[in-house]
Design a protein around this motif. Structure first.
Motif, PDB file in Angstrom:
ATOM      1  N   ILE A 150       0.204  -6.025   3.442  1.00 52.10           N
ATOM      2  CA  ILE A 150      -0.347  -4.874   4.166  1.00 52.10           C
ATOM      3  C   ILE A 150       0.776  -4.027   4.757  1.00 52.10           C
ATOM      4  CG2 ILE A 150      -1.742  -4.185   6.163  1.00 52.10           C
ATOM      5  CD1 ILE A 150      -3.460  -5.125   3.902  1.00 52.10           C
ATOM      6  N   GLU A 151       1.830  -4.685   5.292  1.00 56.55           N
ATOM      7  CA  GLU A 151       2.960  -3.944   5.866  1.00 56.55           C
ATOM      8  C   GLU A 151       3.645  -3.083   4.815  1.00 56.55           C
ATOM      9  OE1 GLU A 151       6.012  -5.998   7.989  1.00 56.55           O
ATOM     10  OE2 GLU A 151       4.717  -6.442   9.689  1.00 56.55           O
ATOM     11  N   LYS A 152       3.840  -3.647   3.627  1.00 53.78           N
ATOM     12  CA  LYS A 152       4.483  -2.887   2.545  1.00 53.78           C
ATOM     13  C   LYS A 152       3.641  -1.678   2.153  1.00 53.78           C
ATOM     14  CE  LYS A 152       6.842  -6.900   0.573  1.00 53.78           C
ATOM     15  NZ  LYS A 152       6.765  -7.943  -0.465  1.00 53.78           N
ATOM     16  N   MET A 153       2.312  -1.871   2.090  1.00 61.27           N
ATOM     17  CA  MET A 153       1.426  -0.753   1.731  1.00 61.27           C
ATOM     18  C   MET A 153       1.442   0.321   2.803  1.00 61.27           C
ATOM     19  SD  MET A 153      -1.860  -2.443  -0.217  1.00 61.27           S
ATOM     20  CE  MET A 153      -2.393  -3.519   1.093  1.00 61.27           C
ATOM     21  N   MET A 154       1.444  -0.112   4.066  1.00 65.48           N
ATOM     22  CA  MET A 154       1.473   0.853   5.171  1.00 65.48           C
ATOM     23  C   MET A 154       2.772   1.647   5.171  1.00 65.48           C
ATOM     24  SD  MET A 154      -1.319   0.993   6.853  1.00 65.48           S
ATOM     25  CE  MET A 154      -0.744   1.914   8.287  1.00 65.48           C
ATOM     26  N   ALA A 155       3.872   0.994   4.800  1.00 65.16           N
ATOM     27  CA  ALA A 155       5.165   1.671   4.786  1.00 65.16           C
ATOM     28  C   ALA A 155       5.165   2.831   3.795  1.00 65.16           C
ATOM     29  CB  ALA A 155       6.270   0.679   4.436  1.00 65.16           C
ATOM     30  N   GLY A 156       4.406   2.672   2.700  1.00 59.41           N
ATOM     31  CA  GLY A 156       4.358   3.727   1.700  1.00 59.41           C
ATOM     32  C   GLY A 156       3.252   4.738   1.937  1.00 59.41           C
ATOM     33  N   THR A 170     -13.573   8.836  -6.910  1.00 59.35           N
ATOM     34  CA  THR A 170     -13.667   7.483  -7.453  1.00 59.35           C
ATOM     35  C   THR A 170     -12.396   7.117  -8.220  1.00 59.35           C
ATOM     36  OG1 THR A 170     -16.033   7.718  -7.642  1.00 59.35           O
ATOM     37  CG2 THR A 170     -15.016   5.990  -8.954  1.00 59.35           C
ATOM     38  N   GLU A 171     -11.840   8.073  -8.967  1.00 57.91           N
ATOM     39  CA  GLU A 171     -10.658   7.791  -9.767  1.00 57.91           C
ATOM     40  C   GLU A 171      -9.491   7.350  -8.879  1.00 57.91           C
ATOM     41  OE1 GLU A 171     -12.459  10.555  -9.967  1.00 57.91           O
ATOM     42  OE2 GLU A 171     -13.476  10.207 -11.864  1.00 57.91           O
ATOM     43  N   ASP A 172      -9.358   7.995  -7.693  1.00 58.04           N
ATOM     44  CA  ASP A 172      -8.264   7.638  -6.790  1.00 58.04           C
ATOM     45  C   ASP A 172      -8.418   6.197  -6.305  1.00 58.04           C
ATOM     46  OD1 ASP A 172      -8.257  10.916  -5.228  1.00 58.04           O
ATOM     47  OD2 ASP A 172      -7.347  10.210  -7.084  1.00 58.04           O
ATOM     48  N   ILE A 173      -9.641   5.844  -5.933  1.00 55.49           N
ATOM     49  CA  ILE A 173      -9.908   4.488  -5.457  1.00 55.49           C
ATOM     50  C   ILE A 173      -9.623   3.482  -6.565  1.00 55.49           C
ATOM     51  CG2 ILE A 173     -11.723   2.906  -4.708  1.00 55.49           C
ATOM     52  CD1 ILE A 173     -10.783   4.671  -2.537  1.00 55.49           C
ATOM     53  N   GLU A 174     -10.037   3.810  -7.792  1.00 58.91           N
ATOM     54  CA  GLU A 174      -9.812   2.886  -8.901  1.00 58.91           C
ATOM     55  C   GLU A 174      -8.321   2.694  -9.137  1.00 58.91           C
ATOM     56  OE1 GLU A 174     -11.431   1.968 -13.376  1.00 58.91           O
ATOM     57  OE2 GLU A 174     -11.867   3.890 -12.458  1.00 58.91           O
ATOM     58  N   ASP A 175      -7.551   3.786  -9.054  1.00 57.50           N
ATOM     59  CA  ASP A 175      -6.106   3.679  -9.223  1.00 57.50           C
ATOM     60  C   ASP A 175      -5.500   2.799  -8.139  1.00 57.50           C
ATOM     61  OD1 ASP A 175      -6.224   5.262 -11.432  1.00 57.50           O
ATOM     62  OD2 ASP A 175      -5.657   7.115 -10.398  1.00 57.50           O
ATOM     63  N   MET A 176      -5.960   3.020  -6.881  1.00 59.38           N
ATOM     64  CA  MET A 176      -5.443   2.212  -5.776  1.00 59.38           C
ATOM     65  C   MET A 176      -5.817   0.754  -5.925  1.00 59.38           C
ATOM     66  SD  MET A 176      -5.360   3.443  -1.909  1.00 59.38           S
ATOM     67  CE  MET A 176      -4.565   1.920  -1.477  1.00 59.38           C
ATOM     68  N   ALA A 177      -7.040   0.501  -6.424  1.00 64.13           N
ATOM     69  CA  ALA A 177      -7.522  -0.882  -6.589  1.00 64.13           C
ATOM     70  C   ALA A 177      -6.685  -1.650  -7.607  1.00 64.13           C
ATOM     71  CB  ALA A 177      -8.987  -0.878  -7.006  1.00 64.13           C
ATOM     72  N   GLN A 178      -6.022  -0.903  -8.514  1.00 62.75           N
ATOM     73  CA  GLN A 178      -5.170  -1.538  -9.523  1.00 62.75           C
ATOM     74  C   GLN A 178      -3.731  -1.665  -9.047  1.00 62.75           C
ATOM     75  OE1 GLN A 178      -6.573  -2.919 -11.869  1.00 62.75           O
ATOM     76  NE2 GLN A 178      -8.122  -1.724 -12.911  1.00 62.75           N
ATOM     77  N   ASP A 179      -3.452  -1.151  -7.834  1.00 64.82           N
ATOM     78  CA  ASP A 179      -2.109  -1.235  -7.279  1.00 64.82           C
ATOM     79  C   ASP A 179      -1.706  -2.695  -7.079  1.00 64.82           C
ATOM     80  OD1 ASP A 179      -0.461  -1.346  -4.435  1.00 64.82           O
ATOM     81  OD2 ASP A 179       0.175   0.280  -5.763  1.00 64.82           O
ATOM     82  N   ALA A 180      -0.441  -2.993  -7.368  1.00 62.01           N
ATOM     83  CA  ALA A 180       0.033  -4.386  -7.301  1.00 62.01           C
ATOM     84  C   ALA A 180      -0.161  -4.989  -5.918  1.00 62.01           C
ATOM     85  CB  ALA A 180       1.508  -4.444  -7.698  1.00 62.01           C
ATOM     86  N   SER A 181       0.018  -4.202  -4.866  1.00 56.05           N
ATOM     87  CA  SER A 181      -0.109  -4.721  -3.503  1.00 56.05           C
ATOM     88  C   SER A 181      -1.554  -5.064  -3.162  1.00 56.05           C
ATOM     89  CB  SER A 181       0.432  -3.700  -2.499  1.00 56.05           C
ATOM     90  OG  SER A 181       1.813  -3.519  -2.678  1.00 56.05           O
ATOM     91  N   ILE A 182      -2.507  -4.215  -3.591  1.00 62.47           N
ATOM     92  CA  ILE A 182      -3.927  -4.500  -3.354  1.00 62.47           C
ATOM     93  C   ILE A 182      -4.338  -5.761  -4.100  1.00 62.47           C
ATOM     94  CG2 ILE A 182      -6.294  -3.695  -3.821  1.00 62.47           C
ATOM     95  CD1 ILE A 182      -5.148  -2.246  -1.483  1.00 62.47           C
ATOM     96  N   ILE A 183      -3.900  -5.862  -5.349  1.00 64.23           N
ATOM     97  CA  ILE A 183      -4.206  -7.051  -6.165  1.00 64.23           C
ATOM     98  C   ILE A 183      -3.655  -8.302  -5.485  1.00 64.23           C
ATOM     99  CG2 ILE A 183      -3.679  -8.215  -8.360  1.00 64.23           C
ATOM    100  CD1 ILE A 183      -3.711  -5.389  -9.658  1.00 64.23           C
ATOM    101  N   LYS A 184      -2.402  -8.200  -4.981  1.00 66.62           N
ATOM    102  CA  LYS A 184      -1.768  -9.332  -4.326  1.00 66.62           C
ATOM    103  C   LYS A 184      -2.525  -9.734  -3.062  1.00 66.62           C
ATOM    104  CE  LYS A 184       2.598 -10.925  -2.333  1.00 66.62           C
ATOM    105  NZ  LYS A 184       3.967 -10.539  -1.908  1.00 66.62           N
ATOM    106  N   PHE A 185      -2.957  -8.740  -2.268  1.00 67.90           N
ATOM    107  CA  PHE A 185      -3.665  -9.051  -1.018  1.00 67.90           C
ATOM    108  C   PHE A 185      -4.989  -9.771  -1.302  1.00 67.90           C
ATOM    109  CE2 PHE A 185      -6.818  -8.087   2.236  1.00 67.90           C
ATOM    110  CZ  PHE A 185      -6.183  -8.621   3.350  1.00 67.90           C
ATOM    111  N   VAL A 186      -5.770  -9.263  -2.255  1.00 73.34           N
ATOM    112  CA  VAL A 186      -7.054  -9.898  -2.592  1.00 73.34           C
ATOM    113  C   VAL A 186      -6.828 -11.319  -3.079  1.00 73.34           C
ATOM    114  CG1 VAL A 186      -9.051  -9.811  -4.151  1.00 73.34           C
ATOM    115  CG2 VAL A 186      -8.235  -7.711  -3.070  1.00 73.34           C
ATOM    116  N   ASN A 187      -5.785 -11.513  -3.890  1.00 74.25           N
ATOM    117  CA  ASN A 187      -5.467 -12.865  -4.365  1.00 74.25           C
ATOM    118  C   ASN A 187      -5.081 -13.785  -3.204  1.00 74.25           C
ATOM    119  OD1 ASN A 187      -5.970 -12.069  -6.970  1.00 74.25           O
ATOM    120  ND2 ASN A 187      -3.822 -11.818  -7.552  1.00 74.25           N
TER     121      ASN A 187
END
Length: 570
Positions: A150-156, A170-187
């Motif tokens: 979350i800190e890394k995402m906030m920094a950017g 919707t496209e923006d949200i989908e792009d963000m949902a595929q972001d490596a940091s979001i994927i890592k946080f959910v995992n």
């Protein structure tokens, strides 16, 4: 981690009589073969505990050894080191001594890390030794799940507005949902739930915050997460939708899906349910292990009840109803019964909603009412497949109840569930649905009521002196019933997350339908009359079964009182 003078460490361990010379020689031999740090090799071989090793190692290195589990670190100290820094270097600040920051690390000789800390934070540092597992757990405890991500995402995204309120494309949200940091946080959220033995993950949005809660041993607990997670609410939920093959553009209607993931070699089936709320979508995720092994002996049945259940499930026909509220373990009991009698000579078919676990050798049907495949319709179709044993997920209406009874009367053994408070209540529930008494008395073999109680944590288990109120509530006052008995409770420790409980077992109330009970059913007698007769015939009530588990030191009086109704133990 690697240290010099490992032979010196080995001799020191022998000198302190923590290992013998033979174990040291075997450790050195294994180290030459596999590499790595000698101390780690000795721990892996089981010759020494990690705690003892680190104490000696700290002495050899001339630093202090700290047990982070026994330490309460102040928030002001934690704030001095960012989460991403702590996670990257695997360290955690523990104290401040005269403007010197005391930092727990796994390798106090790593001068590069200490120099980086001093340069980036502006503090002189003093290293102390701690185990890697303790440091990782402390980072999660004090910074929260996925805090570094979350800190890394906030920094950017310093100026990011709340996505759910601003309503981006919707496209923006989908792009963000595929972001490596979001994927890592959910995992990370999924992984922590698995480590904590959670059965459910609740992601709940509110006006000014987003909560993540885990249900552990039937009770919900808040999970520490960074407050800035609210900024990424829509992206996180969209990521879960993508993993579940759900429509990320639909935010007004409830949706249900499933995810299959693998954690530490264990395959998990995640059931995802999404509900729209005024502040965003609320998510519930049920975690189910696909590798669970079901056996009657592991359910918590006392010896007498286990023998009775094994006799009942071997009957050629009739119905066995398991009753209790949602989340009381009814499905697990039914699967254990099916697993016990499952063989190549028998055809077993189930109708479930949903299919929670897959059993090899059993034909399982997913009920889908939206397309007309109800329990009743499924039962009719299943009869054409020449079954010996059938399981109906739940009897909830007259049509399903009637067909289930007809199936039992035509020579099939049927398992099913009902939502009632106790075993005797199953009789009146069927009568209330409109089933005739003679059909109930001639088809049902047994009603089994159950509840789940938490087990006392074995690590922090201590003796307990129950209050007079508890003794009175349990119904064991007078006649010396509680004299000389020892009760126990868990005082709370790191192992059980300071709850005093770890794991669950079931308490049971088994009501076989004998000739006397059949006569009472035919006469439409009340629940109280049926229950009273059953108790006189030897049935243990839920609270009585709980009392047996209290006497055996498995659970506490408070826990049994929590899950049972007001009934005195006779």
């Amino acid at each position: 981690m690697a240290y010099q003078n490992e032979k010196l460490l080995g001799r020191l361990l022998v000198q302190k009589q923590l290992i013998n010379t033979r174990q040291l020689d075997e450790g050195l031999k294994e180290q030459r073969k596999s590499g790595g740090f000698l101390g780690s090799v000795l721990v892996k071989l089981g010759y020494i505990s990690q705690d003892s090793l680190l104490s000696v190692l700290a002495e050899q290195l001339g630093v202090e050894y700290v047990k982070l589990k026994n330490r309460n670190i102040q928030p002001g100290i934690i704030e001095k080191v960012p989460a991403k820094f702590a996670s990257h270097y695997k360290l955690i600040p523990v104290d401040m001594e005269n403007d010197v920051l005391v930092i727990a690390v796994t390798n106090p000789l790593d001068v590069h890390t200490m120099d980086d800390v001093k340069l980036l934070l502006g503090y002189d540092t003093k290293p102390v030794l701690a185990s890697e597992d303790d440091i990782v757990e402390a980072i999660r405890k004090y910074y929260g799940v996925g805090a570094d991500t979350i800190e890394k995402m906030m920094a950017g995204t310093e100026a990011r507005e709340d996505l759910s309120i601003q309503g981006p494309k919707t496209e923006d949200i989908e792009d963000m949902a595929q972001d490596a940091s979001i994927i890592k946080f959910v995992n990370q959220v999924f992984l922590q739930a698995y480590k904590d033995r959670a059965t459910d993950i609740h992601i709940e949005p509110y006006e000014d915050e987003m909560k993540v809660r885990y249900r552990i041993d039937g009770v919900l607990y808040d999970t520490t997460i960074p407050p800035t997670i609210k900024h990424f609410q829509s992206a996180i939920i969209s990521r879960i939708k993508i993993m579940s093959n759900l429509n990320i553009a639909e935010r007004r209607l409830p949706q249900d899906g499933r995810i299959r993931i693998k954690v530490a070699g264990d395959e998990l089936d995640l059931r995802v349910s999404i509900l729209p709320t005024p502040f965003g979508e609320s998510v519930n995720i049920r975690l189910l292990s696909t590798s669970m092994r079901f056996s009657l002996g592991s359910l918590g049945l006392l010896d007498k009840d286990l023998v009775l259940m094994e006799e009942l499930i071997k009957k050629p026909h009739g119905i066995i109803f398991v009753t209790g509220p949602t989340g009381s373990g009814k499905t697990t009991t039914l699967y254990a019964c099916l697993n016990k009698i499952n063989s190549s000579e028998k055809k077993i078919i189930t109708a479930e909603d949903p299919i929670e676990y897959q059993i090899k050798g059993v034909t399982q049907v997913q009920v889908q009412p939206q397309i007309g495949l109800t329990f009743a319709q499924g039962l009719r179709s299943m009869l054409r497949h020449d079954p010996d044993i059938m399981m109906v997920g739940e009897v909830r209406d007259f049509e399903t109840a009637e067909i289930t009874i007809r199936v039992a009367l035509t020579g099939h053994l049927v398992f099913s569930t009902l939502h009632t408070n106790d075993a005797a209540g199953g009789v009146t529930r069927l009568l209330d649905m409109g089933i005739e008494p003679y059909l109930v008395s001639s088809s049902v073999e047994c009603f089994v009521a159950q509840r789940l109680v938490r087990l006392i944590c074995p690590v922090c288990k201590v003796e307990l002196k129950p209050s007079k109120e508890v003794i009175r509530e349990l119904g064991i006052e007078g006649a010396g019933k509680s004299a000389g008995l020892t009760f126990y409770e868990g005082k709370g420790c790191e192992e059980c997350k300071h709850t005093g409980y770890k794991g669950r077992t079931a308490i049971y109330e088994i009501l076989p339908i004998d000739s006397e009970i059949r006569n009472l059913i035919m006469s439409r007698k009340s629940v109280d009359v049926i229950k009273e007769k059953a108790v006189k015939s030897g049935m243990r009530t839920l609270r009585q079964d709980g009392w047996e588990k209290i006497k055996r030191g498995l659970t506490t009086p408070a826990e049994v009182l929590r899950v049972t109704e007001s009934e005195a133990i006779e």
